[in-house]
Design a protein around this motif. Sequence first.
Motif, mmCIF file in Angstrom:
data_model
loop_
_atom_site.group_PDB
_atom_site.id
_atom_site.type_symbol
_atom_site.label_atom_id
_atom_site.label_comp_id
_atom_site.label_asym_id
_atom_site.label_seq_id
_atom_site.Cartn_x
_atom_site.Cartn_y
_atom_site.Cartn_z
ATOM 1 N N THR A 1 10.298 10.415 0.075
ATOM 2 C CA THR A 1 11.791 10.011 0.800
ATOM 3 C C THR A 1 12.135 8.692 0.440
ATOM 4 O O THR A 1 13.171 8.405 -0.126
ATOM 5 C CB THR A 1 11.551 10.266 2.469
ATOM 6 N N LEU A 2 11.268 7.768 0.481
ATOM 7 C CA LEU A 2 11.594 6.222 0.356
ATOM 8 C C LEU A 2 11.019 5.896 -1.295
ATOM 9 O O LEU A 2 9.993 6.395 -1.349
ATOM 10 C CB LEU A 2 11.359 5.115 1.203
ATOM 11 N N GLU B 1 0.773 -1.350 -0.059
ATOM 12 C CA GLU B 1 0.170 0.012 0.042
ATOM 13 C C GLU B 1 0.847 1.206 0.192
ATOM 14 O O GLU B 1 0.475 2.178 -0.693
ATOM 15 C CB GLU B 1 -0.810 -0.122 1.060
ATOM 16 N N ARG B 2 1.800 1.163 0.687
ATOM 17 C CA ARG B 2 2.788 2.221 0.683
ATOM 18 C C ARG B 2 3.568 2.574 -0.662
ATOM 19 O O ARG B 2 3.857 3.825 -1.084
ATOM 20 C CB ARG B 2 4.120 2.022 1.935
ATOM 21 N N GLU C 1 10.005 1.572 -4.905
ATOM 22 C CA GLU C 1 10.825 0.081 -4.973
ATOM 23 C C GLU C 1 11.395 -0.466 -3.671
ATOM 24 O O GLU C 1 11.503 -1.635 -3.309
ATOM 25 C CB GLU C 1 11.935 0.384 -6.141
ATOM 26 N N THR C 2 11.824 0.675 -2.970
ATOM 27 C CA THR C 2 12.016 0.253 -1.620
ATOM 28 C C THR C 2 10.971 -0.591 -0.977
ATOM 29 O O THR C 2 11.381 -1.354 -0.246
ATOM 30 C CB THR C 2 12.760 1.541 -0.730
ATOM 31 N N HIS C 3 9.833 0.060 -0.978
ATOM 32 C CA HIS C 3 8.739 -0.469 -0.288
ATOM 33 C C HIS C 3 8.341 -1.865 -0.911
ATOM 34 O O HIS C 3 8.196 -2.753 -0.059
ATOM 35 C CB HIS C 3 7.369 0.454 -0.355
ATOM 36 N N ARG C 4 8.629 -1.949 -2.080
ATOM 37 C CA ARG C 4 8.226 -3.493 -2.747
ATOM 38 C C ARG C 4 9.194 -4.381 -2.108
ATOM 39 O O ARG C 4 8.938 -5.566 -1.851
ATOM 40 C CB ARG C 4 8.600 -3.406 -4.418
ATOM 41 N N ALA C 5 10.475 -3.979 -2.131
ATOM 42 C CA ALA C 5 11.467 -4.941 -1.397
ATOM 43 C C ALA C 5 11.007 -5.230 -0.026
ATOM 44 O O ALA C 5 11.391 -6.237 0.491
ATOM 45 C CB ALA C 5 12.673 -4.168 -1.574
#
Length: 235
Positions: A201-202, A28-29, A205-209
């Motif tokens: 900020t993030l 969701e993020r 792709e970082t949230h997917r990881a």
Amino acid sequence: MFHFNWKLTLFTVLLLPLLVYLGLWQLEREQEKRDTQIGFDAKAAEQPRPLADIDWGATEDNAWRRIQAVGRYDADRQFLLDNRINQSRVGYEVITPFQTDSGLLLVNRGWVAQGVDRQTLPDVAVTRDEVRIQGTIYVPGGDIMVLGQEEPAGQNPWPRVVQSLDVKQMSALLNETVLPFSVRLESGSPGLQQLNWQPITLSPETHRAYAVQWFFMAVVLIILYLIFSFRRPEN
């Protein structure tokens, strides 16, 4: 043969939903960050609007909207937004009131490095002449995070160090009504210090990881539960 262990089962039943929830929350993020970036890119392609044309009640529509305004900086009453990091260096973001025909606007003039100590504040002098600025409206998301107590600069309360960009609080300290949201200066605007902000900020792709990590832990938990449940009991 399946061997039922109530402690192991209880642990798995309690932990597995949490791991799945955290994975879904990160997805969701990720989508929220993608929507934010799309909205920012769309607004960045628009021409800046005159400050007088802004409907300040349209909160969501105003986020990242480009504006232009003519006015004067209040060089005597400025704020230093504390604990701003830029390229691993600690500093402040300079928030300066900007008087216009449409009202008093809080302008984020960018980042400045912290002095040699907390008592030595950076030089945030700015022109007092009438100038034209361009910037983007900043609509904060979520609750305002406060990291410490506000502190004046020695005997002189200005510039004033604040821990959050709280428009209502700043309005009270100025003893004047200010427009609902601050504006972040664009490159080339008079008074700009150093740009250090970005819409997210993030990265998505970082949230997917992070989501993949949580789902992987959930799968590992299920595998471990099955291994220990079907393990032959020791003599």
